[in-house]
Design a protein around this motif. Structure first.
Motif, PDB file in Angstrom:
ATOM      1  N   GLY A  67      -7.904  -0.014   1.827  1.00  0.00           N
ATOM      2  CA  GLY A  67      -7.742   0.447   0.764  1.00  0.00           C
ATOM      3  C   GLY A  67      -6.443   1.001   0.559  1.00  0.00           C
ATOM      4  O   GLY A  67      -5.768   0.861  -0.766  1.00  0.00           O
ATOM      5  N   GLN A  68      -5.658   1.288   1.679  1.00  0.00           N
ATOM      6  CA  GLN A  68      -4.368   1.376   1.575  1.00  0.00           C
ATOM      7  C   GLN A  68      -3.641   0.428   0.995  1.00  0.00           C
ATOM      8  O   GLN A  68      -2.747   0.526   0.023  1.00  0.00           O
ATOM      9  CB  GLN A  68      -3.865   1.896   3.046  1.00  0.00           C
ATOM     10  CG  GLN A  68      -2.567   2.341   2.986  1.00  0.00           C
ATOM     11  CD  GLN A  68      -1.453   1.922   4.245  1.00  0.00           C
ATOM     12  OE1 GLN A  68      -1.953   1.713   5.171  1.00  0.00           O
ATOM     13  NE2 GLN A  68      -0.279   2.288   4.066  1.00  0.00           N
ATOM     14  N   ILE A  69      -3.546  -0.758   1.630  1.00  0.00           N
ATOM     15  CA  ILE A  69      -2.905  -1.957   0.961  1.00  0.00           C
ATOM     16  C   ILE A  69      -3.018  -2.062  -0.350  1.00  0.00           C
ATOM     17  O   ILE A  69      -2.369  -2.675  -1.228  1.00  0.00           O
ATOM     18  CB  ILE A  69      -3.181  -3.104   1.868  1.00  0.00           C
ATOM     19  CG1 ILE A  69      -3.041  -2.986   3.496  1.00  0.00           C
ATOM     20  CG2 ILE A  69      -2.394  -4.337   1.242  1.00  0.00           C
ATOM     21  CD1 ILE A  69      -1.451  -2.177   3.381  1.00  0.00           C
ATOM     22  N   LEU A  70      -4.389  -2.048  -1.006  1.00  0.00           N
ATOM     23  CA  LEU A  70      -4.757  -2.370  -2.387  1.00  0.00           C
ATOM     24  C   LEU A  70      -3.893  -1.342  -3.142  1.00  0.00           C
ATOM     25  O   LEU A  70      -3.593  -1.708  -3.997  1.00  0.00           O
ATOM     26  CB  LEU A  70      -6.344  -2.410  -2.445  1.00  0.00           C
ATOM     27  CG  LEU A  70      -7.217  -3.500  -1.793  1.00  0.00           C
ATOM     28  CD1 LEU A  70      -8.658  -3.086  -2.013  1.00  0.00           C
ATOM     29  CD2 LEU A  70      -6.839  -4.773  -2.407  1.00  0.00           C
ATOM     30  N   GLY A  89       3.087  -1.074  -6.355  1.00  0.00           N
ATOM     31  CA  GLY A  89       4.283  -1.963  -6.470  1.00  0.00           C
ATOM     32  C   GLY A  89       4.135  -2.790  -7.797  1.00  0.00           C
ATOM     33  O   GLY A  89       5.361  -2.958  -8.547  1.00  0.00           O
ATOM     34  N   LEU A  90       3.004  -2.922  -8.360  1.00  0.00           N
ATOM     35  CA  LEU A  90       3.021  -3.361  -9.749  1.00  0.00           C
ATOM     36  C   LEU A  90       3.379  -2.442 -10.698  1.00  0.00           C
ATOM     37  O   LEU A  90       4.302  -2.829 -11.573  1.00  0.00           O
ATOM     38  CB  LEU A  90       1.609  -4.037  -9.965  1.00  0.00           C
ATOM     39  CG  LEU A  90       1.327  -4.917 -10.882  1.00  0.00           C
ATOM     40  CD1 LEU A  90       2.384  -6.209 -10.894  1.00  0.00           C
ATOM     41  CD2 LEU A  90      -0.060  -5.545 -11.025  1.00  0.00           C
ATOM     42  N   GLN A  91       3.267  -1.079 -10.692  1.00  0.00           N
ATOM     43  CA  GLN A  91       3.471  -0.224 -11.471  1.00  0.00           C
ATOM     44  C   GLN A  91       5.135   0.017 -11.517  1.00  0.00           C
ATOM     45  O   GLN A  91       5.535   0.456 -12.668  1.00  0.00           O
ATOM     46  CB  GLN A  91       2.997   1.112 -11.211  1.00  0.00           C
ATOM     47  CG  GLN A  91       1.377   1.304 -11.554  1.00  0.00           C
ATOM     48  CD  GLN A  91       0.723   2.462 -11.158  1.00  0.00           C
ATOM     49  OE1 GLN A  91       0.970   3.112 -10.225  1.00  0.00           O
ATOM     50  NE2 GLN A  91      -0.452   2.758 -11.662  1.00  0.00           N
ATOM     51  N   VAL A 114       8.581  -7.591   7.059  1.00  0.00           N
ATOM     52  CA  VAL A 114      10.011  -7.650   7.214  1.00  0.00           C
ATOM     53  C   VAL A 114      10.517  -7.976   5.936  1.00  0.00           C
ATOM     54  O   VAL A 114      11.584  -7.315   5.574  1.00  0.00           O
ATOM     55  CB  VAL A 114      10.248  -8.764   8.301  1.00  0.00           C
ATOM     56  CG1 VAL A 114      11.942  -9.048   7.980  1.00  0.00           C
ATOM     57  CG2 VAL A 114       9.852  -8.295   9.552  1.00  0.00           C
ATOM     58  N   PHE A 115       9.896  -8.834   5.055  1.00  0.00           N
ATOM     59  CA  PHE A 115      10.528  -9.101   3.742  1.00  0.00           C
ATOM     60  C   PHE A 115      10.396  -7.812   2.743  1.00  0.00           C
ATOM     61  O   PHE A 115      11.280  -7.727   1.999  1.00  0.00           O
ATOM     62  CB  PHE A 115       9.796 -10.306   3.211  1.00  0.00           C
ATOM     63  CG  PHE A 115      10.405 -11.411   3.632  1.00  0.00           C
ATOM     64  CD1 PHE A 115      11.571 -12.090   3.127  1.00  0.00           C
ATOM     65  CD2 PHE A 115       9.947 -12.157   4.626  1.00  0.00           C
ATOM     66  CE1 PHE A 115      12.165 -13.066   3.702  1.00  0.00           C
ATOM     67  CE2 PHE A 115      10.492 -13.408   5.335  1.00  0.00           C
ATOM     68  CZ  PHE A 115      11.761 -13.675   4.525  1.00  0.00           C
ATOM     69  N   ILE A 116       9.213  -7.104   2.875  1.00  0.00           N
ATOM     70  CA  ILE A 116       8.985  -5.957   2.048  1.00  0.00           C
ATOM     71  C   ILE A 116      10.293  -5.074   2.091  1.00  0.00           C
ATOM     72  O   ILE A 116      10.870  -4.462   1.448  1.00  0.00           O
ATOM     73  CB  ILE A 116       7.531  -5.433   2.207  1.00  0.00           C
ATOM     74  CG1 ILE A 116       6.514  -5.928   1.644  1.00  0.00           C
ATOM     75  CG2 ILE A 116       7.784  -3.718   1.842  1.00  0.00           C
ATOM     76  CD1 ILE A 116       5.177  -5.518   1.954  1.00  0.00           C
ATOM     77  N   THR A 117      10.464  -5.043   3.647  1.00  0.00           N
ATOM     78  CA  THR A 117      11.386  -3.872   3.787  1.00  0.00           C
ATOM     79  C   THR A 117      12.909  -4.452   3.574  1.00  0.00           C
ATOM     80  O   THR A 117      13.790  -3.727   2.977  1.00  0.00           O
ATOM     81  CB  THR A 117      11.468  -3.782   5.362  1.00  0.00           C
ATOM     82  OG1 THR A 117      10.430  -3.478   6.022  1.00  0.00           O
ATOM     83  CG2 THR A 117      12.777  -2.770   5.942  1.00  0.00           C
ATOM     84  N   LEU A 118      13.234  -5.674   3.641  1.00  0.00           N
ATOM     85  CA  LEU A 118      14.425  -6.327   3.267  1.00  0.00           C
ATOM     86  C   LEU A 118      14.479  -6.229   1.643  1.00  0.00           C
ATOM     87  O   LEU A 118      15.505  -5.913   1.186  1.00  0.00           O
ATOM     88  CB  LEU A 118      14.684  -7.739   3.601  1.00  0.00           C
ATOM     89  CG  LEU A 118      14.752  -8.087   5.242  1.00  0.00           C
ATOM     90  CD1 LEU A 118      14.729  -9.427   5.294  1.00  0.00           C
ATOM     91  CD2 LEU A 118      16.309  -7.485   5.436  1.00  0.00           C
ATOM     92  N   PHE A 119      13.519  -6.562   0.713  1.00  0.00           N
ATOM     93  CA  PHE A 119      13.630  -6.350  -0.799  1.00  0.00           C
ATOM     94  C   PHE A 119      13.867  -5.055  -0.970  1.00  0.00           C
ATOM     95  O   PHE A 119      14.651  -4.575  -2.055  1.00  0.00           O
ATOM     96  CB  PHE A 119      12.358  -6.936  -1.230  1.00  0.00           C
ATOM     97  CG  PHE A 119      12.180  -8.545  -1.329  1.00  0.00           C
ATOM     98  CD1 PHE A 119      13.493  -9.252  -1.095  1.00  0.00           C
ATOM     99  CD2 PHE A 119      10.917  -8.980  -0.842  1.00  0.00           C
ATOM    100  CE1 PHE A 119      13.460 -10.445  -1.060  1.00  0.00           C
ATOM    101  CE2 PHE A 119      10.915 -10.440  -0.870  1.00  0.00           C
ATOM    102  CZ  PHE A 119      12.004 -11.019  -0.867  1.00  0.00           C
ATOM    103  N   GLY A 157       3.951  -8.304  -0.714  1.00  0.00           N
ATOM    104  CA  GLY A 157       2.998  -7.404  -0.472  1.00  0.00           C
ATOM    105  C   GLY A 157       1.711  -8.206  -0.393  1.00  0.00           C
ATOM    106  O   GLY A 157       0.633  -7.938   0.131  1.00  0.00           O
ATOM    107  N   VAL A 158       1.547  -9.175  -1.438  1.00  0.00           N
ATOM    108  CA  VAL A 158       0.377 -10.027  -1.560  1.00  0.00           C
ATOM    109  C   VAL A 158       0.133 -10.999  -0.325  1.00  0.00           C
ATOM    110  O   VAL A 158      -1.083 -11.004   0.267  1.00  0.00           O
ATOM    111  CB  VAL A 158       0.601 -10.857  -2.906  1.00  0.00           C
ATOM    112  CG1 VAL A 158      -0.544 -11.819  -2.792  1.00  0.00           C
ATOM    113  CG2 VAL A 158       0.387 -10.046  -3.986  1.00  0.00           C
TER     114      VAL A 158
END
Lengths: 466, 144
Positions: free
Chosen positions: A22-25, A31-33, A391-396, A435-436
């Motif tokens: 649920g948290q990730i959804l 993220g989309l917003q 790692v990529f979420i963090t880098l972006f 995220g996906v």
């Protein structure tokens, strides 16, 4: 599994994983917003999605900690849990209270929820991470007390090891500091000052004790290294955690109305906060290198090492990045903070819970030591997909944060907030894609529980140990 | 770790170190409490400001905005919004009041909270009070 009552951990872990999904959804919705401003508006405004995202995180980590304690404490103390029935009762109370709270966020406007739950009587709502209605907070305290009673009684009647003692100190601290969530003065500065006694003293204080004790437990079990050695490491790591972390709270007291001297205290002590995390990394790799046996649950060992590395990167390195007052003056409250928060929470707390689940679930499912090879391969894929995408979420987010800081703060011609946000939208898109991938990893993680169930347990050829 | 450094030494560092630094933290907290009256703009906390804080909380404003840099990073910093809006509480009231019910197509938009006039004025007064807290010159500029 050595004691029957350890099995109460299982529903806790299953609930934790469910809430994690649920948290990730909701993370993906938020993220989309960020790039599609009116997505789901006005049905699920950003603030509601964020409450659900962060509250689910807290609740699933707490489920994970409690499950870990119910598994670990009987084994360490060498006796059955004081009351498995109480543990199960508290499980259902916590789950129902948590679910009702999340449904409350989603189904009625927050102001209405405040009214329905009589926030007027003791206003505690509407502060970041502590959005729960006061009645839910009281429920959390009751569950925590019953839990501590159960764990404490088990410890009292059994063997007292350092691992179990440290875990109980951490869990007690967790309950004690949560009490500050009931203190909400009209004075905004005081409100903020003591709000950090919950938030900071949790995640950069007592939670690290829980993290350390779970890691130590799993390393004792999977490496066979002498307990004396591991316990000495555990003591010195958590000593450094509290020596640096308590005064390190000061890094939140730079710009909220508190005196200037906190810039010195906060900068110096929080600059040392990476030390215990670095020691934890050295510790984990050292113990695995000195292992006396090759444990067939290689997935659990991978999670343990991964936790040590990612906690150091997320909490240690990304924390240090913006903790010095002169840097923080420009980065405070930007996407840099979000970047740090994501990797630190995943690396330290999500991963340690997954480590414990990875180690204990096969045993609770009747395996002797480990899942089948097939299941472990899928689990390791899940590990890499989730970890690399984080790692990529963090880098972006870091990229977004650096540009935001530059355009909105570190310039003679500052852009307004939204103008800067539009210029960094490409980073938000890439974060969403990462995220996906994280969600795919999480899906595989769940799949790993269902594949290879009828296959034989994985075994290690002993030549590798020679 | 070497054999000369024993587990009981490590344990003593843990208990002694934690206790010492927790006591130091309490001492600094005590000192902060005594320094706050000159910094935290408490003389401006009227009943209206207190109501404004409650309105702020009960609409979860912190779920999108930051306030003195803390909160969510989806919408602008509001610790200095009073100053950014030309030292005007009316401008704040006007902004909150005029949010479209169904948002702005394709863009981030603040929800329409349908606040009463009393609540609107209170939350604006609360933000005015917040803007006058001594924050060591943060944020670096008016954009927050």
């Amino acid at each position: 599994m050595k004691y029957q009552s350890q099995a109460v951990a299982k529903p806790y872990f299953i609930a934790a994983i469910g809430l994690f999904v649920g948290q990730i959804l909701f993370g993906l919705i938020m993220g989309l917003q960020y790039v599609w401003g009116d997505f789901l508006f006005p049905e699920i405004p950003f603030n509601v999605a964020r409450m659900v995202h962060t509250n689910l995180l807290i609740v699933w980590i707490l489920f994970g900690f409690m499950g870990a304690a119910y598994y670990l404490i009987p084994e360490e103390t060498e006796n059955e849990l004081w009351s498995p029935k109480l543990a199960l009762l508290m499980f259902w109370i916590f789950l129902v209270a948590g679910a009702l709270t999340i449904l409350g966020y989603l189904l009625v406007p927050y102001a209405k929820l405040a009214e329905l739950t009589m926030n007027d009587l003791l206003p505690t709502m509407g502060r970041e991470f502590l959005e729960q209605p006061t009645i839910t907070k009281i429920g959390i305290v009751i569950v925590a007390l019953a839990f501590l009673l159960n764990i404490g009684m088990t410890l009292l009647k059994g063997r007292k090891t350092v691992v179990s003692l440290v875990m109980v100190i951490g869990l007690t601290g967790l309950a004690v500091f949560f009490l500050f969530s009931f203190f909400n003065p009209d004075n905004l500065v005081k409100d903020k000052f003591y709000w950090w006694w919950v938030v900071h003293l949790w995640v950069e204080g007592v939670w690290e004790l829980i993290l350390g004790s779970i890691l130590a437990f799993v390393l004792i079990k999977t490496t066979g290294v002498d307990r004396e050695v591991i316990e000495k490491w555990l003591y010195i790591i958590i000593a450094m955690t509290l020596i640096t972390g308590i005064i390190g709270t000061g890094h939140h007291y730079y710009w909220i109305g508190t005196p200037e001297y906190w810039q010195w205290w906060g900068s110096i002590f929080s600059a040392m906060e990476p030390i215990p995390f670095f020691m934890m990394t050295i510790f984990a790799f050292n113990m695995v290198n000195k292992r006396r046996r090759n444990h067939p649950n290689q997935a659990a060992v991978l999670w343990a090492l991964g936790t040590a590395v990612m906690a150091f990167l997320g909490a240690g390195v990304w924390g240090f990045l913006h903790t010095l007052a002169p840097v923080n003056y420009y980065t405070h409250g930007t996407q840099i903070t979000a970047a740090h928060g994501h990797m630190a929470f995943y690396g330290a707390y999500a991963m340690i819970v997954l480590t414990m689940i990875s180690y204990s679930m096969p045993l609770m499912n009747g395996r002797k030591a480990a899942n089948s090879n097939k299941s472990q391969v899928v689990e390791m894929w899940a590990f890499w997909l989730m970890t690399v995408s984080m790692v990529f979420i963090t880098l972006f987010l870091t990229g977004a944060g650096i540009l935001q800081t530059w355009m909105q703060r570190y310039t003679d011609t500052p852009l307004n907030f939204m103008a800067a946000q539009e210029k960094i939208a490409v980073f938000y898109w890439m974060r969403e894609i990462a995220g996906v991938v994280f969600l795919i990893g999480l899906t595989l993680y769940i799949v790993s529980f269902f594949v290879g169930r009828n296959d034989p347990e994985a075994v290690i050829e002993e030549k590798a140990a020679a | 770790m070497s054999e000369t450094f024993t587990k009981s030494m490590a344990r003593n560092i843990f208990y002694g170190g934690s206790l010492f630094f927790f006591l130091l933290f309490l001492a600094l907290t005590f000192d902060t409490e005594s320094a706050l009256p000159d910094r935290d703009n408490r003389q401006a906390i009227t009943e209206k400001v207190a109501l404004g804080k409650k309105v702020w909380e009960e609409h979860d404003c912190i779920g999108c905005h930051t306030l003195l840099g803390e909160g969510a990073y989806f919408a602008p910093e509001l610790g200095n919004v009073y100053k950014r809006f030309g030292n005007s509480t009316e401008a704040i009231v006007g902004f909150i009041k005029s949010r479209p019910e169904n948002g702005i197509p394709g863009r981030r938009s603040m929800p329409q909270f349908n606040l009463s006039d009393e609540e609107l004025e209170a939350v604006a007064e609360f933000l005015k009070y917040a803007s006058e807290i001594n924050t060591n010159n943060w944020p670096p500029n008016i954009q927050g």
